[in-house]
Write a protein that holds these residues in place. Sequence first.
Motif, PDB file in Angstrom:
ATOM      1  N   LEU A 356       0.840  -1.198   0.000  1.00 15.18           N
ATOM      2  CA  LEU A 356       0.000   0.000   0.000  1.00 15.18           C
ATOM      3  C   LEU A 356       0.874   1.247   0.000  1.00 15.18           C
ATOM      4  CD1 LEU A 356      -2.920  -0.923   2.405  1.00 15.18           C
ATOM      5  CD2 LEU A 356      -2.976  -0.643  -0.056  1.00 15.18           C
ATOM      6  N   VAL A 357       1.932   1.204   0.834  1.00 21.30           N
ATOM      7  CA  VAL A 357       2.830   2.358   0.910  1.00 21.30           C
ATOM      8  C   VAL A 357       3.474   2.615  -0.445  1.00 21.30           C
ATOM      9  CG1 VAL A 357       4.990   3.192   1.909  1.00 21.30           C
ATOM     10  CG2 VAL A 357       3.283   2.118   3.355  1.00 21.30           C
ATOM     11  N   LYS A 358       3.891   1.543  -1.124  1.00 23.00           N
ATOM     12  CA  LYS A 358       4.510   1.668  -2.446  1.00 23.00           C
ATOM     13  C   LYS A 358       3.539   2.300  -3.435  1.00 23.00           C
ATOM     14  CE  LYS A 358       8.137  -1.763  -2.797  1.00 23.00           C
ATOM     15  NZ  LYS A 358       8.440  -3.132  -3.220  1.00 23.00           N
ATOM     16  N   LYS A 359       2.287   1.834  -3.368  1.00 28.58           N
ATOM     17  CA  LYS A 359       1.273   2.354  -4.281  1.00 28.58           C
ATOM     18  C   LYS A 359       1.082   3.856  -4.065  1.00 28.58           C
ATOM     19  CE  LYS A 359      -1.862  -1.215  -5.842  1.00 28.58           C
ATOM     20  NZ  LYS A 359      -3.136  -1.890  -5.577  1.00 28.58           N
ATOM     21  N   ASN A 360       1.033   4.249  -2.805  1.00 23.45           N
ATOM     22  CA  ASN A 360       0.837   5.658  -2.491  1.00 23.45           C
ATOM     23  C   ASN A 360       1.977   6.509  -3.029  1.00 23.45           C
ATOM     24  OD1 ASN A 360      -1.544   5.131  -1.327  1.00 23.45           O
ATOM     25  ND2 ASN A 360      -0.806   5.201   0.779  1.00 23.45           N
ATOM     26  N   ASP A 361       3.206   5.950  -2.965  1.00 21.60           N
ATOM     27  CA  ASP A 361       4.342   6.688  -3.506  1.00 21.60           C
ATOM     28  C   ASP A 361       4.177   6.860  -5.006  1.00 21.60           C
ATOM     29  OD1 ASP A 361       5.321   6.823  -1.080  1.00 21.60           O
ATOM     30  OD2 ASP A 361       6.776   5.200  -1.256  1.00 21.60           O
TER      31      ASP A 361
END
Lengths: 361, 307
Positions: A356-361
């Motif tokens: 999820l964090v990667k996607k947000n980046d």
Amino acid sequence: MEKSKFLTKTKTVLTKVLHVLSKIKSMPQVHFILVGVFLLYVGRNIANGPTPPSLNFMAEVLIFTVAALGLNLLLGYSGLVSLSTAAFIGVTTNGINILIKTFEFSFISAALTMLIISALFGLIIGVLSLQMEGIYLAIATLFVGYIIIQLFTAAAIFNNGNSVRIGAVNFFGEKVYNTLLIADRIVLYNIVVVCLIIAFIITYNIVSSPSGRALMAISRSLHAAEAMGIRVKKYRLMAFVIATMFASFAGILHSIYFQTTGTADKWGLNASLIILAIVVIGGMKSILGMFLGSFIIIGIPAFYLREIEWFKGMDYLLTGVLLVLVVIFYPYGSAHIVYDIKKLYYKLKIKIKQRLVKKND
Amino acid sequence: MSFSVLIRIFFNSLLLGSIVALATLGIVLIFRTSKATNFAQGSIGTMNAYIAAYFTMTKGYNWFLAVFIAMITAFLTGIVIDKLFIRPAKKANIVGKQILTFGIIMILSGIMNSERGILRELFPSVPIRPDSLFEITNQISIFGANVEINTIFVFSVTFVLLAIVFWFIQKTKWGLATRVTASNEETARMMGVPTKTVTMFSWAFAAMLGALAGIFLSSRVAMDPLLLIGVQVSAFFAGVFGGFATFYGPVIAAYLIGFLINLSSYYAITELKTDALYAEVFVYFMILVVLYFKPYGLFGKKPIRKV
């Protein structure tokens, strides 16, 4: 003004209630009772189902659980092995039979007498355990069990090792419960479940008492425990007496539910090894694990493997495979599967979060 | 009790004693090298005895050839069990290994009770009784007592075999490796002893000894999957009575227990007119009393352990 005061008051009360609830939730006794309620529910469903004999298998699972609880105290908490657990179940069932039929005891008094007699037997093995350890002690207990079984087979008073009916059980007053009637059988099953919960709670209390802690210290290191001032001999005797009394309790439950003495062969080395397997499979030092182990070894073959056409007549083999697999992959008992599942859950959680964090980046 | 009766009891107990001694040596070998109490010794032996019986009874092979085939299958059984079950369970403690062997019993008896394909022919569900090398009627007279040739044959085979085993353990390089592994596996491994191979071969060899015990017993009693259960229990008792610390102690104890039980059974039946089981119970009870005072067996020593 009044309203806000009322609100704060209710809030404090609510938090207090929630606190108490969470405390109750984390109490092991509550877990035991929840398992008991679940078992009562399962029993009712099985009894009303198409094949009522499977209630017998469930009762057998519970009875072996009780015996395993005693052995768990011995093996898990004090590191001593006994291979005569099943023989003491046989001693109790046969003893109750004789006391009721020959000496005309009531059921309750016969059961209590047999508990005391079993405690004496436990004391004898305990005295042996003061001298021996390891495999020597294990085989010495096997000796005791073998002698008992041979006596059952030889003596006419024990019906030469054959199984006989004890007869309908009468607890209080006039009401008699007979296991041959399905309506009574469910009542007997419920009694067994209640006794199992009591056994769970007793085990928990023993384990968390100072004596239980002393036993645990002995199981870790005998010499260190001795150096700490723990009287090893006393606690070894105690462990054997308690374990034998649990086996006797299982015998009492057997004579409550099945109302037979069981053949002498039934209580031989094989049954003792099954109880030992329950402790190892369920996980030493785990209380609810005993039920899990008992269900894996006795319940799964009886309920599931026999139903599948392809596995007909192979249930014994598959139980063996299951046993071997559990020992190889879970040497500390199947109760540790729960931890593995938890670990997997957290791992997945972290992975998903990272995604999820990667996607947000 | 006359002298000839004593001779007869002595020779009778030689037969049972030899069978128990073979089983015991296997159990001690495995206990010393892989620290496992092998409850499956009886089942392994029974399974391979069935194979020997199959080749003599159904295929009509020579007795020696059938036994030779059974020895090979027993060897393979031992290796398979070590590779498949014992070695992967490195993490299991001593009780876990006991349960592992119990699982092996369940698997083997599952195979023996199976009714599929070739297994049905190999392990018939009715008790069978394969012929022994010498008929029971084949007897000679020693000091006025009739002794079966079969008994003498079994005893001499066992004696020669045990002598070879002891020579092997004491004098050869592999025997030295076995002894070193038995005394301390970790140190032995550090010193370059192939402990894994030693353990594997001791399982294989124990299986062969068990199979031989099964073959000898099957000519006496009808054969079923529980053939060696009684022998195995006696073998454990002999192991403890003689002490697991040595290899020869359990063997001597096996013969001693056999002789004591036969003697007291004879006394119980003829003099006291009671069941022979009481005699067995009495002997075991006396052994238990002896064990209380000598907890590590007659020939055992107290193991030295670091705190």
